[in-house]
Design an enzyme around this catalytic site. Sequence first.
Site, PDB file in Angstrom:
ATOM      1  N   HIS A  24       1.549   2.714  -2.550  1.00 61.94           N
ATOM      2  CA  HIS A  24       1.867   1.554  -1.614  1.00 61.94           C
ATOM      3  C   HIS A  24       1.681   1.992  -0.228  1.00 61.94           C
ATOM      4  O   HIS A  24       2.231   3.223  -0.190  1.00 61.94           O
ATOM      5  CB  HIS A  24       3.059   0.972  -1.972  1.00 61.94           C
ATOM      6  CG  HIS A  24       3.248   0.017  -3.199  1.00 61.94           C
ATOM      7  ND1 HIS A  24       2.165  -0.862  -3.572  1.00 61.94           N
ATOM      8  CD2 HIS A  24       3.992   0.079  -4.246  1.00 61.94           C
ATOM      9  CE1 HIS A  24       2.588  -1.428  -4.788  1.00 61.94           C
ATOM     10  NE2 HIS A  24       3.542  -0.930  -5.262  1.00 61.94           N
ATOM     11  N   CYS A  37      -2.945   0.028   0.149  1.00 62.83           N
ATOM     12  CA  CYS A  37      -3.312  -0.867   1.051  1.00 62.83           C
ATOM     13  C   CYS A  37      -3.338  -0.373   2.698  1.00 62.83           C
ATOM     14  O   CYS A  37      -2.334   0.470   2.820  1.00 62.83           O
ATOM     15  CB  CYS A  37      -2.440  -2.010   0.849  1.00 62.83           C
ATOM     16  SG  CYS A  37      -2.644  -3.092  -0.571  1.00 62.83           S
TER      17      CYS A  37
END
Length: 521
Positions: A332, A375
């Site tokens: 992440h 991301c």
Amino acid sequence: MLECGMLEQDRRALRRRSAILCKELVVDALLIQSLQADDILTESMAESIMAEQTSQKRSWRLLLLLPKRGPRAFSSFCSALRETEQQHLCDLLTQSPEKDGKVTPKQSIQPEEEPEGITGQLVLQATEKKREFNCPLQTVDREEEGEVSSTSSSPVRASDSCLHSKSPSTVREEDRRVKKRGRDKQTDRFVDSPLPLPTQEGIAAKRARTHAESMEFSLDADSPINTPVLPCTPDFYLSHCQQSYRMNSSPRGFALVISNVTFDPCAAPDLDPRKGGEVDDEVLRKVFTELDYLVTVHRDLTAQGMRTCIENFCRRPDHRTVDSCVVCLLSHGVEGAIYGTDGQLLQLDWVFESFDNAHCPLLQNKPKMFFIQACRGEEMDCGVEQIDGPARTCSPSCEQRDAGREGQGDANSRQRGDMGRPRIKLPQRSDMICGFASLKGTAAMRNTKRGSWFIQELNTSLRLHARDTHLADIMVQVNGRIKEREGYAPGTAHHRCKEMSEFTSSLCKDLYLFPKYQPQY
């Protein structure tokens, strides 16, 4: 030069068992290599087979080619089945047809040597005309050899339609008795098909298919392609080595893969497990190993653990003897950083700084490759309708979004002290290329079974094109493939979502990996 065509008796055996082969055959790299070694398949044929994205399509394309590959093709195929631990299929093919009744084909198998455009959707449309049932569309749960298929809204096979009114135990008992006979009768119904080998819907060993191939919910059978990395030719190496980075050490270099899949629920309660992340790190390990890198994979590290791991990696004294290095970070992220499993952040600019010309002198003037799957923001790219384009693009799979953000890596170089080289001065940071899964500010897409879009496409492009394409052009190809993808998740915010990858580069030459080529001195 191959003699013309397969023997008629072998051709009939393939046709008779084609439905079972489409269902159960595992077409992997070992099987393809065995057929190549026997000169049954050419390199281009092997590439076309393994480039297919589903197991059933790979089986279908192979079965289209075999009947045209000469009289030795059948025995070689059986031998390959034994080598790949698929003896049961070999036994099935070589079994006498007397027990099944005589099969009189109405049409011989005449596939093109290099079939084009064979897609699951085309197959379904062609075979659908051959089955006209008097029963309504229903879902069927079949249990066979310990595997249970998922339910499907597709038309059921005639051999299954009589089972709907029976109890599950009766169904299993009867299915075992009639399984072989029913399959062979099903095969007979397809002999008039313009496509020589039939396929089936609702296949238990793979995934249940709907009418639209674009509605592809990825199951285990739809794993990333594992075609062998195609080798560079000596002629290509000799014609390009002088204008590109030196790339002939063995190993080519060292590769570091850090993949955070599971996060501490106490320290990082907002970071969900990255389902499918374990697929990505295994894909990267395999492809870079085949590209002759010594790969080290670390999973589920804290931010400090990642920092220590990277520091140790960039200080390796044996970087001196190799020609490049690779770093892959999967987690992440937030803008400019990625998360450790403890919810703390590792700044990407620090990562790039660790490999710059000042901090990693053993890699000076050598290409350093970075691939960041995370991301770079929370914004969902919903896409924009193309004014003069088709109604919609093909959606290769139903995807799940990574949560979190991540940032641009080496956009701004920092001012550092002069290293005072006696003869040549280098920029603080050079000879780097970094691929990002998404644009700054946007989310990256990940499939829980097949892994992330970006790693899928990177793996495919490296395997098929590294032999004659430099890395910057490979990254352009990845961008093009990502641009065409579209999520499929009706009723959710992710439906028809998009992603756009990008890369930054301070490379000063073409970067060819010259796979599987070792110069002879």
